[in-house]
Write a protein that holds these residues in place. Structure first.
Motif, PDB file in Angstrom:
ATOM      1  N   UNK A  22       0.833  -1.205   0.000  1.00 54.34           N
ATOM      2  CA  UNK A  22       0.000   0.000   0.000  1.00 54.34           C
ATOM      3  C   UNK A  22       0.864   1.250   0.000  1.00 54.34           C
ATOM      4  N   UNK A  23       0.344   2.294  -0.632  1.00 52.39           N
ATOM      5  CA  UNK A  23       1.076   3.558  -0.699  1.00 52.39           C
ATOM      6  C   UNK A  23       0.146   4.697  -0.286  1.00 52.39           C
ATOM      7  N   UNK A  24       0.744   5.803   0.106  1.00 49.60           N
ATOM      8  CA  UNK A  24      -0.031   6.961   0.568  1.00 49.60           C
ATOM      9  C   UNK A  24      -0.316   7.907  -0.601  1.00 49.60           C
ATOM     10  N   UNK A  25      -1.250   8.828  -0.376  1.00 48.14           N
ATOM     11  CA  UNK A  25      -1.558   9.857  -1.384  1.00 48.14           C
ATOM     12  C   UNK A  25      -0.297  10.658  -1.731  1.00 48.14           C
ATOM     13  N   UNK A  26       0.475  10.965  -0.706  1.00 47.73           N
ATOM     14  CA  UNK A  26       1.696  11.745  -0.916  1.00 47.73           C
ATOM     15  C   UNK A  26       2.663  10.995  -1.832  1.00 47.73           C
ATOM     16  N   UNK A  27       2.793   9.683  -1.597  1.00 45.50           N
ATOM     17  CA  UNK A  27       3.676   8.880  -2.450  1.00 45.50           C
ATOM     18  C   UNK A  27       3.153   8.799  -3.878  1.00 45.50           C
ATOM     19  N   UNK A  28       1.827   8.727  -4.023  1.00 44.74           N
ATOM     20  CA  UNK A  28       1.241   8.635  -5.366  1.00 44.74           C
ATOM     21  C   UNK A  28       1.411   9.937  -6.148  1.00 44.74           C
ATOM     22  N   UNK A  29       1.502  11.049  -5.433  1.00 43.22           N
ATOM     23  CA  UNK A  29       1.678  12.332  -6.125  1.00 43.22           C
ATOM     24  C   UNK A  29       3.158  12.641  -6.363  1.00 43.22           C
ATOM     25  N   UNK A  30       4.032  11.792  -5.813  1.00 40.60           N
ATOM     26  CA  UNK A  30       5.475  12.030  -5.965  1.00 40.60           C
ATOM     27  C   UNK A  30       6.184  10.711  -6.310  1.00 40.60           C
ATOM     28  N   UNK A  31       5.675  10.038  -7.330  1.00 45.54           N
ATOM     29  CA  UNK A  31       6.200   8.722  -7.719  1.00 45.54           C
ATOM     30  C   UNK A  31       7.594   8.849  -8.333  1.00 45.54           C
ATOM     31  N   UNK A  32       8.317   7.737  -8.428  1.00 42.77           N
ATOM     32  CA  UNK A  32       9.611   7.760  -9.118  1.00 42.77           C
ATOM     33  C   UNK A  32       9.513   8.306 -10.547  1.00 42.77           C
ATOM     34  N   UNK A  33       8.393   8.039 -11.233  1.00 37.37           N
ATOM     35  CA  UNK A  33       8.220   8.570 -12.598  1.00 37.37           C
ATOM     36  C   UNK A  33       8.158  10.092 -12.587  1.00 37.37           C
ATOM     37  N   UNK A  34       7.441  10.641 -11.604  1.00 36.74           N
ATOM     38  CA  UNK A  34       7.338  12.108 -11.510  1.00 36.74           C
ATOM     39  C   UNK A  34       8.708  12.717 -11.205  1.00 36.74           C
ATOM     40  N   UNK A  35       9.457  12.031 -10.351  1.00 34.96           N
ATOM     41  CA  UNK A  35      10.817  12.505 -10.042  1.00 34.96           C
ATOM     42  C   UNK A  35      11.713  12.402 -11.270  1.00 34.96           C
ATOM     43  N   UNK A  36      11.312  11.532 -12.190  1.00 37.01           N
ATOM     44  CA  UNK A  36      12.058  11.318 -13.430  1.00 37.01           C
ATOM     45  C   UNK A  36      11.527  12.205 -14.561  1.00 37.01           C
ATOM     46  N   UNK A  37      10.759  13.227 -14.190  1.00 36.61           N
ATOM     47  CA  UNK A  37      10.207  14.204 -15.152  1.00 36.61           C
ATOM     48  C   UNK A  37       9.189  13.603 -16.120  1.00 36.61           C
ATOM     49  N   UNK A  38       8.474  12.581 -15.676  1.00 36.63           N
ATOM     50  CA  UNK A  38       7.342  12.072 -16.463  1.00 36.63           C
ATOM     51  C   UNK A  38       6.104  12.824 -15.988  1.00 36.63           C
ATOM     52  N   UNK A  39       5.452  13.618 -16.850  1.00 33.05           N
ATOM     53  CA  UNK A  39       4.265  14.374 -16.428  1.00 33.05           C
ATOM     54  C   UNK A  39       3.157  13.438 -15.942  1.00 33.05           C
ATOM     55  N   UNK A  40       2.335  13.937 -15.043  1.00 33.60           N
ATOM     56  CA  UNK A  40       1.243  13.134 -14.481  1.00 33.60           C
ATOM     57  C   UNK A  40       0.318  12.588 -15.574  1.00 33.60           C
ATOM     58  N   UNK A  41       0.023  13.427 -16.572  1.00 33.97           N
ATOM     59  CA  UNK A  41      -0.886  13.000 -17.639  1.00 33.97           C
ATOM     60  C   UNK A  41      -0.300  11.818 -18.426  1.00 33.97           C
TER      61      UNK A  41
END
Length: 290
Positions: A22-41
């Motif tokens: 399980x993961x938290x909302x905070x983790x879902x909004x700051x995933x490794x992909x997002x840190x890797x500059x993959x836009x949310x969309x």
């Protein structure tokens, strides 16, 4: 052997970390992909596209729905911890199916998995599948076996996936023992929810409650609401409290909205067509009195 391999997995998974489940909302909004500059969309698009791909591969392989659901849960767990930029989503998706087949005791031969992967992947790329050479087949097989080890490490060898289906069946029976449609429609909402990340954010019982709620709205069934005691009877409870005393209304609200948001971004499914536009806010989990 396969049996020995599964024995090893079972032993290790029993000590698996719930942290990977399980993961938290905070983790879902700051995933490794997002840190890797993959836009949310883009992350959402990758997730939806790969889940559809996995569904097609699984169905072509004649895998049971439960096995495909387990595979998709593995996929969501993996990309909560890893970046889409670093790991090929098609290979990870098919690897999740291959692993789930073994875990759910509905395993498919790796060669068959490779053949179907090749065919469906080319279809998704809108091109005819070229003949699968021995060299290419070996290459795909090798990628799947390497990815399987990465997948196992990433999900901390936690192979157990608890699904909402049994809860949906039980809840529908309790609320509407004579209406078999509620179970069927709520079951479909659970299937649709696989394309969201609710399975790594909420326990299966909460997802089942949200599916029952959406199913009841779909069928225009009025669910029981709280009321005062009468004729020596205890006070009436709200429908979700009757089904699960620990249920959090906010969680049901959140899950239901995530499923409805899916239809906005991905087009309507059969289950969503009757949901009128003024229902989508879900401001109130209690049906108004008729």
């Amino acid at each position: 052997s396969n049996a020995e391999y599964m024995g090893t997995l079972s032993t290790r998974s029993s000590h698996g970390s719930m942290r990977a489940r399980y993961v938290t909302k905070e983790e879902l909004s700051n995933t490794p992909s997002r840190k890797d500059d993959v836009p949310e969309i883009d992350e959402t698009r990758y997730r939806l596209g790969t889940c559809s791909f996995m569904l097609e591969v699984g169905m072509t392989l004649k895998m049971p729905q439960l096995t495909i659901a387990t595979a998709i849960a593995y996929f969501h767990r993996f990309y909560a911890r890893r970046s889409f930029r670093q790991f090929d989503r098609w290979i990870i998706g098919v690897t999740c199916l291959f692993l789930a087949g073994k875990v759910e005791e509905t395993s498919k031969r790796l060669r068959d998995v490779v053949n179907v992967f090749h065919k469906v992947k080319n279809k998704h790329d809108n091109r005819p599948a070229p003949p699968l050479s021995e060299e290419l087949a070996f290459n795909i097989k090798d990628q799947i076996l390497i990815a399987e080890q990465e997948l196992l490490r990433t999900i901390a060898f936690d192979l157990e996936v608890l699904h909402p289906y049994a809860f949906v069946r039980e809840f529908a029976r309790v609320l509407c023992p004579r209406n078999k449609l509620l179970h069927k429609i709520a079951h479909n909402f659970v299937n649709d929810s696989l394309r969201t990340r609710v399975c790594i954010e909420f326990a299966p019982k909460a997802i089942a409650l949200a599916a029952i709620y959406l199913g009841a709205r779909y069928l225009k069934i009025q669910l029981p609401t709280a009321g005062p005691s009468s004729a020596g009877q205890p006070p009436k409870k709200n429908w979700w409290e009757q089904l699960d005393e620990k249920a959090e209304v906010n969680d049901i609200h959140d899950i239901a909205n995530q499923i409805l948001d899916l239809y906005d971004s991905y087009g309507p499914s059969d289950a969503s067509k009757i949901m009128s536009s003024n229902d989508t806010g879900l401001q109130n989990l209690v049906d108004p009195p008729s």
